[in-house]
Design an enzyme around this catalytic site. Structure first.
Site, PDB file in Angstrom:
ATOM      1  N   VAL A  83      35.976  40.492  43.690  1.00  0.00           N
ATOM      2  CA  VAL A  83      35.074  40.862  42.603  1.00  0.00           C
ATOM      3  C   VAL A  83      33.616  40.654  43.016  1.00  0.00           C
ATOM      4  CG1 VAL A  83      34.403  40.353  40.216  1.00  0.00           C
ATOM      5  CG2 VAL A  83      36.820  40.383  40.848  1.00  0.00           C
ATOM      6  N   CYS A  84      33.360  39.616  43.796  1.00  0.00           N
ATOM      7  CA  CYS A  84      31.989  39.313  44.242  1.00  0.00           C
ATOM      8  C   CYS A  84      31.432  40.464  45.076  1.00  0.00           C
ATOM      9  CB  CYS A  84      31.970  38.018  45.046  1.00  0.00           C
ATOM     10  SG  CYS A  84      32.636  36.590  44.167  1.00  0.00           S
TER      11      CYS A  84
END
Length: 196
Positions: A83-84
């Site tokens: 997600v980062c």
């Protein structure tokens, strides 16, 4: 206190809910002084090893990052994670012009990583021109803000919650914390843009 936070949380209902949830967990909150919450803490700007040697492995005191500036800062569990890499950093990179147009002096990504890993990751994401990356090597910054989380189950160890804040001269004006590190609902650039 919770109702006061709800009144001060601008933007989406999800951001208001995140502010209330953060307050109930004891995190830093709207109105807090981020420098006072992390006294004596320094971060390490993303850099190559050679740059580290050349600067004698210098660090940047938190007060120098925020003093007299309007800053958007976001924290995330780790470099090179899903997600980062796919959502969180790109949301800020893609909205940098809108953030600057609102008077933001700098956009900062901070993670419990060393500055060399963050440097390689920032280069891979082609985000170094838009975002300043800082390593919180020992997690002291996130511990000070009560934003540390144990992600040993994902083989990451002690890391940071996923969060974002708008900080004006050290004072937190907007603050958003995701309920889980895998979520990306309230900590992106689109939300913070509505809170500035």
């Amino acid at each position: 206190m919770a109702s006061a936070l709800a009144r001060r949380a601008r933007g989406s209902p999800a951001a208001a809910a995140a502010a209330l949830w953060a307050a109930s967990r004891g995190f830093a909150s709207v109105g807090s002084d981020i420098v006072s919450a992390a006294p004596g803490v320094s971060l390490q700007k993303a850099r190559s090893w050679d740059e580290g040697v050349a600067t004698k492995f210098s660090t940047t005191p938190v007060k120098d990052i925020f003093h007299g500036k309007k800053v958007v800062i976001f924290g995330l569990p780790g470099a090179y994670t899903g997600v980062c890499s796919q959502s969180h950093v790109p949301s800020y990179k893609n909205n940098i012009d809108k953030l600057k147009a609102k008077g933001i002096n700098s956009v900062i990504c901070v993670s419990v990583n060393d500055p060399y890993v963050l440097n390689g990751w920032a280069e891979k994401l082609q985000a170094k021109d838009a975002i300043e990356f800082y390593g919180d090597l020992d997690g002291s910054f996130h511990k000070s803000l009560d934003l540390e989380i144990d992600l040993s189950a994902a083989l990451l160890g002690r890391r940071s919650h996923r969060w974002s804040a708008f900080v004006d001269d050290g004072k937190i004006k907007a603050f958003n914390v995701e309920k889980a590190p895998s979520e990306f609902k309230v900590s992106g650039a689109e939300v913070i843009l509505d809170q500035i």
